[in-house]
Design an enzyme around this catalytic site. Structure first.
Site, mmCIF file in Angstrom:
data_model
loop_
_atom_site.group_PDB
_atom_site.id
_atom_site.type_symbol
_atom_site.label_atom_id
_atom_site.label_comp_id
_atom_site.label_asym_id
_atom_site.label_seq_id
_atom_site.Cartn_x
_atom_site.Cartn_y
_atom_site.Cartn_z
ATOM 1 C CE LYS A 20 53.681 39.721 21.296
ATOM 2 N NZ LYS A 20 53.372 38.633 20.335
ATOM 3 C CG HIS A 72 23.573 59.935 56.979
ATOM 4 N ND1 HIS A 72 22.783 59.158 56.168
ATOM 5 C CD2 HIS A 72 22.934 61.134 57.119
ATOM 6 C CE1 HIS A 72 21.704 59.840 55.833
ATOM 7 N NE2 HIS A 72 21.765 61.054 56.387
ATOM 8 N NE ARG A 88 42.133 38.836 27.109
ATOM 9 C CZ ARG A 88 42.446 39.712 26.141
ATOM 10 N NH1 ARG A 88 41.488 40.379 25.521
ATOM 11 N NH2 ARG A 88 43.701 39.943 25.822
ATOM 12 C CD GLU A 114 25.696 35.385 25.861
ATOM 13 O OE1 GLU A 114 25.880 34.201 26.188
ATOM 14 O OE2 GLU A 114 26.634 36.182 25.640
ATOM 15 N N GLY A 144 49.969 36.460 29.581
ATOM 16 C CA GLY A 144 48.623 36.974 29.372
ATOM 17 C C GLY A 144 47.798 36.215 28.354
ATOM 18 C CB ALA A 183 43.983 43.200 35.785
ATOM 19 N N GLY A 189 27.782 38.429 25.034
ATOM 20 C CA GLY A 189 27.276 39.375 26.025
ATOM 21 C C GLY A 189 27.920 39.202 27.383
ATOM 22 C CB CYS A 230 45.222 45.135 32.137
ATOM 23 S SG CYS A 230 44.284 46.055 33.373
ATOM 24 C CB VAL A 277 33.259 34.621 21.938
ATOM 25 C CG1 VAL A 277 32.060 35.116 21.153
ATOM 26 C CG2 VAL A 277 34.478 34.479 21.032
#
Length: 473
Positions: free
Chosen positions: A40, A447, A274, A206, A148, A323, A184, A47, A272
């Site tokens: 949609k 290096h 998903r 937190e 998702g 992701a 956090g 992401c 906090v």
């Protein structure tokens, strides 16, 4: 391209065009399937449009601002460094536009049909896709659910006005003078630190003992130390209780050790976690898809649900909401549909926090390795012992490798420091291919590079480091 009613029969229906869905669609098309993908919103999902990519663009801009502000350390004199945040947002939007355009071109180039709209199951083999203009009905042989997730909204802190989810925070037109962050974890830590580098006064509340819970404690201490340098106040073991907002600010009440406190800022950002997008009009209940008590879809080792021709991937299935995990699962599901013997293997799923310093992790911690019966050992090689890190003025951090003491098999790795997000790939490959400490130590690293820290860490675990003094046995 918008799908019409010319053909109602397809091989594979993909619901969701995020990093899981669009990758699954492309791989399925490559394997000869006739694919329809439905979303949609814009291709690329959360992401690309409202998460990983825009946040990293703003984080990069904040890093550039901080570097310019402290350029005198390199003998470079820069005066009156300032931020035009509208131009910063323009940069972020240009990155998003370029990538979403690229994904759209890839889908079309692989002859994947795209429908911008919503999808609802009618039965186990049919679905209706619809938008304001049309609502065709499709019969599918296979389906991949990749819808998702969305930010969790707390009852006491409903989104709106000055209470923001990560989506709104990334769209702010002006830099706030002050910001409260509830949560956090990696999203709250990344965005909180980003705003603080731009000069915003940030308070992170937190509930756990530390920020970035789940990462190595030595890593999170480094991040917290750097946050405090830019004035971030971190309140741990705290419970956010309520918020009151006006047209100018928002005040949050929280408690610590039974004592009630409050803080006021321009905005409140709530991060906090998903929630999986498995509710709503998709109609999973109509086809009796088996779910967990957390609203996740139960799947097997190939992403199959309890209906063998219906698959689910990404944030709607158990596991971390990442992701790259979704993209990986998408390829496995598409290949399973094509009859290939692909299965998911989560041994080497890396986790990254784009904080300062960056934190990355793959494989087992030392404690997890011991729980699984390994005689585990580990050691940390500091970035301060690396010439490239010092020349970049980024001496903070370390590479920690966990290995089996008896065989030298690499079991896990944890990196804090500049470019940790890129350095973790070598160690992920080492774990995936069953490499030992000696395999890494005997690989010649150029290096001066940051990659040398990985080899030095392997040598340190083996007990014969060159650029630090080995501890006495």
């Amino acid at each position: 391209m918008v799908v019409g009613d010319a053909s109602l029969d397809i091989d594979t229906l993909v619901i969701g065009a995020g990093p899981g869905g669009y990758v699954a669609a492309i791989r399925a098309a490559q394997l000869g399937q006739k694919v329809l993908i439905v979303d949609k919103s814009e291709v690329g999902g959360v992401c690309l449009n409202r998460g990983c990519i825009p946040s990293k663009a703003l984080i990069s801009a904040a890093h550039q601002f901080e570097q310019a502000s402290h350029a005198s350390q390199f003998g470079v004199n820069v005066e009156n460094v300032s931020v035009d945040f509208s131009k910063t947002q323009e940069f972020k939007n240009s990155v998003v536009k370029k990538l979403t355009g690229g994904v759209g071109s890839l889908l079309k180039g692989n002859k994947v049909e795209i429908f911008k709209g919503e999808c609802m199951f009618i039965n186990e083999n049919e679905a209706r896709v619809f938008n304001e203009n049309e609502s065709p009905r499709y019969r599918f042989k296979n389906c991949i659910i990749a819808t998702g997730s969305r930010p969790i909204e707390l009852k006491a802190f409903p989104f709106g006005g000055r209470i923001l989810s990560s989506t709104e925070a990334l769209e702010l037109e002006e830099l706030p003078k002050s910001l409260i962050v509830i949560g956090g974890g990696y999203i709250g830590a990344e965005l909180g630190q980003m705003f603080s580098k731009f000069g915003t006064k940030v308070t992170i509340i937190e509930g756990m003992e530390s920020i970035l819970n789940g990462f190595d404690p030595d890593m999170t201490k480094l991040v917290a130390k750097n946050m405090q340098k830019t004035g971030v106040e971190i309140v741990t073991n705290a419970k956010a209780e309520s918020a009151e907002q006006t047209d100018k600010d928002v005040t949050v009440k929280y408690s610590v050790n039974g004592e009630t406190k409050e803080v006021t800022a321009d905005y409140l950002l709530v991060t906090v976690g998903r929630r999986p997008n498995t509710d709503g009009e998709l109609g999973l209940d109509l086809i009796n898809i088996e779910m967990t008590d957390r609203g996740l879809i139960k799947v097997d080792h190939q992403g199959r649900t309890n209906h063998p021709h219906i698959f689910a991937i990404g944030d709607v299935v158990p596991g971390p909401a990442l992701a790259h995990k979704a993209s990986y699962e998408g390829k496995v599901a598409a290949e399973a549909i094509a009859g290939l013997p692909s299965v998911v293997d989560y041994k080497c799923v890396p986790a990254v926090a784009f904080t300062d310093p960056e934190c990355s992790s793959v494989g087992l911690t030392e404690a997890q390795a011991k729980e699984q019966g390994y005689k585990a050992k580990s050691a940390k090689f500091p970035f301060a012992g690396n010439g490239r890190a010092l020349s970049l003025n980024s001496p903070d951090g370390f590479v920690k490798i966990v290995a089996d003491e008896e065989t030298g098999l690499v079991l896990g790795a944890h990196i804090a420091g500049i470019e940790a997000s890129n350095l973790i790939a070598e160690l992920g490959l080492a774990i995936e291919m069953g490499a030992t400490l000696e395999d890494i130590a005997l690989t010649i690293h150029a290096h001066p590079t940051l990659g040398e820290i990985v080899a030095e860490s392997a040598e340190l675990v083996l007990g014969h480091p060159i650029h630090v003094v080995a501890p006495r046995k």
